[in-house]
Design a protein around this motif. Structure first.
Motif: not given
Length: 133
Positions: A68-71, A88-91, A110-113
């Motif tokens: 799961i790659r974080p950007y 904190k994030a936006t998924i 799942g997490i697409a981004k």
């Protein structure tokens, strides 16, 4: 299956993004303290939302094959940081159906981004060497 949807301003806990969780053998992250609106969006996909003290309403997003790659907000991959609890994030969430070898089935998220909006970097505690006499 429902299309990809956005979960803004979520909080992450126990992120295993680049290494597999030893218990599940998967890349995973808990998305915690979900708002009532976020819970409603998730439940519309057929994914159950759990509740626990210290996590509020939450889901665990897992991937058995892919990290799961974080950007960051500019689209740059965060390779040299360890994402910690409270980040904190936006998924961009992607529901998927699954079926286990034992016949159980369900829907999970799942997490697409994963876009980090407020990083709480995890730093491993330093271990002091024992003094020698």
């Amino acid at each position: 299956m429902t299309a990809i949807f956005k979960l803004d301003n979520v909080e992450l806990m126990w992120p295993f993004l680049y290494e597999r969780n030893k218990l599940s053998g998967k890349y995973q992250v808990d998305v915690v303290n979900l708002s009532p609106e976020q819970v409603e969006m998730i439940e519309k996909t057929g994914t159950p939302v759990r509740q626990k003290e210290g996590k509020g309403f939450y889901i665990t997003c897992k991937s058995s094959q892919y990290e799961i790659r974080p950007y960051d907000k500019d689209g740059n991959e965060l390779k040299d940081v360890v994402v910690g609890n409270g980040t904190k994030a936006t998924i961009m969430a992607k529901p998927y159906s699954w079926k286990s070898p034992t016949g159980q089935s369900g829907v999970s998220i799942g997490i697409a981004k994963l876009i980090i909006t407020d990083l709480n970097e995890y730093t491993r505690p330093e271990v002091e060497a024992e003094e020698t006499l």
